[in-house]
Write an enzyme that holds these catalytic residues in place. Structure first.
Site, PDB file in Angstrom:
ATOM      1  N   PRO A   2       9.915   2.054  -1.097  1.00  0.00           N
ATOM      2  CG  PRO A   2       8.351   2.616   0.074  1.00  0.00           C
ATOM      3  CD  PRO A   2       8.895   2.977  -1.237  1.00  0.00           C
ATOM      4  CD  GLU A   3       5.540  -2.668  -3.287  1.00  0.00           C
ATOM      5  OE1 GLU A   3       5.170  -3.814  -3.461  1.00  0.00           O
ATOM      6  OE2 GLU A   3       4.494  -1.937  -3.738  1.00  0.00           O
TER       7      GLU A   3
END
Length: 282
Positions: A2-3
């Site tokens: 996720p980023e």
DNA sequence: CACCATGTTCCTTG
DNA sequence: CCAAGGAACATGGT
């Protein structure tokens, strides 16, 4: 996954696969991920709708859809800590934590999320409070400086505030601070203009490099064979068959600082790990 | 059993 | 209204 860089890579991967496809049926296996949308609301809106665009904003994915004779609408996706989205043929094995399945005819779209922290919903209000996109002209040194001035929190903690700048997460916050040579413990409001400038620049650089690196790696979006840790490795320039570690400080406590060989330290701030070099970062 | 994990949101306090 | 701190969410790896 996720980023910001991971979400960007995912968006680029999914866009050509989804655009033009129509949703035939919706299967919700974990209604929690739709919050606050209900299963009925989602089904009613999605069945018969066609994907017309896929955008990324911060760590969010925005799916623009349209049904014949009706207005366009947007579905918001977020991967939380452990989410994945991918397409697979019908009949292929579904992951244990499949939360939502969209029947696209020949293929199906799968959103799976081990911890169910992510979302797939009709509620798009979350993006309203996001700060500027780091790669855009809206992310200015002046605006960034002003926002930092309002906070007494450690700068590392403040970088995770998505209203400051959208998309920086726990890994790239440590990486950007290392590259900017700023201690994660510094009060956000104590940074000098030159430091704000360096941090602003390194946030942009570290995220862009991650996107570039991720684009060159054969990623396994379905996550059946390899782990997505692979994303955090860059292809070595002269050795096509192995992946060189790309993160300089994250999850490297005790290992030598790439600049001065001092062992990297781990620190807990706001209940999250921070990694830094006590010698290089002041 | 203990502790750790790429994130956001809600609640409380000041 | 804002800033800040902490818990909650849920599952799995080591």
């Amino acid at each position: 996954m996720p980023e910001l860089p991971e979400v960007e890579i995912l968006a680029r991967h999914l866009a050509p696969l989804l655009l033009g496809k129509t949703i035939r049926a919706v299967e919700v296996r974990r209604a929690k991920v739709l919050r606050p949308t209900s299963v009925k609301q989602l089904e009613k809106k999605l069945v018969g709708a066609k994907f017309i665009q896929l955008r990324r904003r911060g760590k969010y994915l925005l799916f623009d859809l349209k049904k014949k004779g009706e207005g366009q609408f947007t579905c918001l996706g977020h991967l939380g800590m452990t989410g994945r989205m991918f397409l697979q043929p019908h009949g292929a094995g579904l992951p244990k934590h499949a939360a939502l399945i969209l029947d696209l005819g020949k293929l199906r779209f799968v959103y799976e999320d081990t911890r169910y922290f992510g979302r797939f919903t009709l509620d798009t209000t979350s993006v309203e409070s996001l700060g500027p996109e780091p790669s855009s002209a809206d992310f200015t040194v002046a605006g960034f400086a002003l926002a930092l001035k309002r906070s007494a929190q450690p700068v590392k903690v403040k970088l995770l505030d998505q209203s400051l700048v959208a998309g920086v997460g726990n890994i790239y916050a440590s990486e950007a601070l290392f590259r900017a040579k700023i201690s994660p413990r510094r009060a956000a409001r104590s940074l000098k203009r030159e430091e704000v400038q360096r941090l602003h620049e390194q946030i942009r650089v570290v995220l862009q490099e991650a996107i570039d690196s991720g684009s060159t790696i054969p990623l396994d979006f379905a996550g059946e064979k390899t782990k997505d840790r692979l994303f955090y490795f860059g292809r070595a320039a002269n050795a096509p068959d192995y992946y060189e570690e790309r993160l300089l400080v994250y999850d490297r406590s005790g290992k030598p600082c790439p600049t001065c060989r001092t062992p990297i330290k781990r620190l807990v701030q706001a209940a999250r790990s921070t990694f830094y070099c006590a010698r290089c970062q002041r």
